[in-house]
Design a protein around this motif. Structure first.
Motif, PDB file in Angstrom:
ATOM      1  N   LEU A  76       0.861  -1.174   0.000  1.00 47.73           N
ATOM      2  CA  LEU A  76       0.000   0.000   0.000  1.00 47.73           C
ATOM      3  C   LEU A  76       0.897   1.223   0.000  1.00 47.73           C
ATOM      4  O   LEU A  76       1.775   1.359   0.861  1.00 47.73           O
ATOM      5  CB  LEU A  76      -0.903  -0.010   1.240  1.00 47.73           C
ATOM      6  N   SER A  77       0.687   2.119  -0.948  1.00 53.23           N
ATOM      7  CA  SER A  77       1.538   3.300  -1.051  1.00 53.23           C
ATOM      8  C   SER A  77       0.759   4.568  -0.718  1.00 53.23           C
ATOM      9  O   SER A  77      -0.472   4.578  -0.694  1.00 53.23           O
ATOM     10  CB  SER A  77       2.111   3.408  -2.468  1.00 53.23           C
ATOM     11  N   TYR A  78       1.504   5.626  -0.482  1.00 48.47           N
ATOM     12  CA  TYR A  78       0.894   6.922  -0.206  1.00 48.47           C
ATOM     13  C   TYR A  78      -0.002   7.340  -1.366  1.00 48.47           C
ATOM     14  O   TYR A  78      -1.096   7.876  -1.159  1.00 48.47           O
ATOM     15  CB  TYR A  78       1.974   7.984   0.034  1.00 48.47           C
ATOM     16  N   SER A  79       0.462   7.114  -2.596  1.00 46.56           N
ATOM     17  CA  SER A  79      -0.336   7.519  -3.761  1.00 46.56           C
ATOM     18  C   SER A  79      -1.659   6.758  -3.816  1.00 46.56           C
ATOM     19  O   SER A  79      -2.671   7.306  -4.267  1.00 46.56           O
ATOM     20  CB  SER A  79       0.455   7.341  -5.058  1.00 46.56           C
ATOM     21  N   ASP A  80      -1.675   5.501  -3.363  1.00 46.09           N
ATOM     22  CA  ASP A  80      -2.936   4.753  -3.293  1.00 46.09           C
ATOM     23  C   ASP A  80      -3.907   5.436  -2.325  1.00 46.09           C
ATOM     24  O   ASP A  80      -5.096   5.580  -2.618  1.00 46.09           O
ATOM     25  CB  ASP A  80      -2.702   3.308  -2.831  1.00 46.09           C
TER      26      ASP A  80
END
Length: 121
Positions: A76-80
């Protein structure tokens, strides 16, 4: 015998038993007390607020994971998170807290465009 199992299940969720909580209750209490409108905090209210916060964060993370690019990489990334905040109406109130990342040159370019538009008026 079944009744005793039900009562023990209820005990697991009681404010006295903090096994069902991952967030530190002391931090949640500190955040709640930072409001000038709050003078005292009931233990049950503190427990429920902590649990509700955990469930909210879990819902945000799962929604972001399912809608984002993390399925391929199992991450899970910040952009997600930022995309979910922007694209999902339920989380739209988080767009100020989770803005999409922008490169400095793109930001400076948009500032210049805004200055030019203001000069035209």
């Amino acid at each position: 015998m079944k009744m005793s199992q039900n009562s023990s299940d209820k005990d697991d969720q009681s404010p006295g038993n903090k096994k069902g909580i991952s967030l530190p209750i002391s931090r949640v209490r500190l955040i709640m007390k930072s409001s000038p409108d709050v003078s005292s905090i009931n233990q049950e209210a503190l427990f429920l607020t902590t649990k509700a916060t955990e469930l909210f964060v879990q819902h945000l993370a799962v929604t972001s994971f399912n809608n984002g690019s993390g399925k391929e990489t199992n991450s899970l990334s910040y952009s997600d998170l930022a995309n979910t905040a922007e694209e999902t109406e339920t989380f739209h109130f988080l767009t100020d807290i989770l803005p999409k990342k922008i490169l400095a040159r793109d930001y400076l370019q948009s500032l210049e465009e805004m200055k030019e538009e203001d000069a035209d008026f």
